[in-house]
Scaffold this motif. Sequence first.
Motif, PDB file in Angstrom:
ATOM      1  N   LEU A 155       0.823  -1.205   0.000  1.00 35.78           N
ATOM      2  CA  LEU A 155       0.000   0.000   0.000  1.00 35.78           C
ATOM      3  C   LEU A 155       0.856   1.254   0.000  1.00 35.78           C
ATOM      4  CD1 LEU A 155      -2.647  -1.068   2.683  1.00 35.78           C
ATOM      5  CD2 LEU A 155      -2.826  -1.272   0.194  1.00 35.78           C
TER       6      LEU A 155
ATOM      7  N   GLU B 283      -3.201   4.930   0.426  1.00 33.55           N
ATOM      8  CA  GLU B 283      -3.943   3.708   0.719  1.00 33.55           C
ATOM      9  C   GLU B 283      -3.794   3.299   2.173  1.00 33.55           C
ATOM     10  OE1 GLU B 283      -3.637   1.784  -3.795  1.00 33.55           O
ATOM     11  OE2 GLU B 283      -2.062   1.436  -2.311  1.00 33.55           O
TER      12      GLU B 283
ATOM     13  N   THR C  13      -7.400   0.265  -2.782  1.00 33.83           N
ATOM     14  CA  THR C  13      -7.073  -0.411  -1.523  1.00 33.83           C
ATOM     15  C   THR C  13      -7.901  -1.675  -1.373  1.00 33.83           C
ATOM     16  OG1 THR C  13      -6.639   1.752  -0.513  1.00 33.83           O
ATOM     17  CG2 THR C  13      -6.809  -0.129   0.963  1.00 33.83           C
TER      18      THR C  13
END
Length: 304
Positions: free
Chosen positions: A117, A121, A201
């Motif tokens: 991520l 995110e 995400t």
Amino acid sequence: MTRKLLTGLSSAAYEHPFDRKALASLQNMPGVSLLLKKINEYGIDRLLRLQSLGSEIRISPRNFPQLHQTFIETCQILDVAPLPDLYLFRGTGHIQTYIIGVEKPLVGINLDAMEWLDADELLYIFGHEVARIKSQHMVYHQMAIVMPTLKNLLSSSTLGVGGLVASGMELGLYNWRMMAKFTADRAGLLACQDINVATTTLMKLAGLPEEYLTTAVIEDFLLQAREFASNSFDTVDKVTKILSYTELGLSWVVMRAGELLKWVDSGEYENVIQLKNFKTPDEPEEKEGETPEEKEGWNFLTSW
């Protein structure tokens, strides 16, 4: 990107109605208060915290400064204080996070999440976790976490709560835990303040690496999410739906994305961002011709 700090934000402003209904159903089940008392007597809160303290790496501004700063930013945006502790645990092959601790919350994130991520995110994923603090639902969230471990003990003991599992307590917890994800997803979006970030995400939570997130893949995912959200599931009985939530390996990201998109499309998300609605939104009016299940939505325990 400059994000708004939502100072004074209450969870009531973004709480999903299915979450509220499922929690109310759970709280009305016989034996809930007794089970909470027993969990407290067993020292579950302290035990879970000790497991993290003894097995995982505590994140600080010194060892992982970017990760720590993103966590701080999340809590500032959502007006969560004091700052919970943050821990890093080993990779599991997929993104994983958790939050525990009723008195002193602790957030855990695994190596996969940190590596997969980006900073935006991470805001979403952290927002999803600290939402439990905002809602003051940590006691029920933690009860759902430990229920599989306690199930056999409660069933075989003479504590007077052995029949709770059979009476629907466990299913009630699983149902509410799923409904609470809808609220937590909304908090995640309020933290990152970008529906595109929330979408990518969720797709990564489904196991899709960054290199596969092409425009076509994202557009098809959004189409699938909207299609899922518009479906009627009258032909599937309630018990079947609830039992599907007991499979903890399922992410339900398509369903969750569909609910998040509906919230954005309704204008309620923008109202919260623009500081126009920090109170509980009015319940939606019933639509003519709606079936009882469509009125009930995904909350499958309201008639139990």
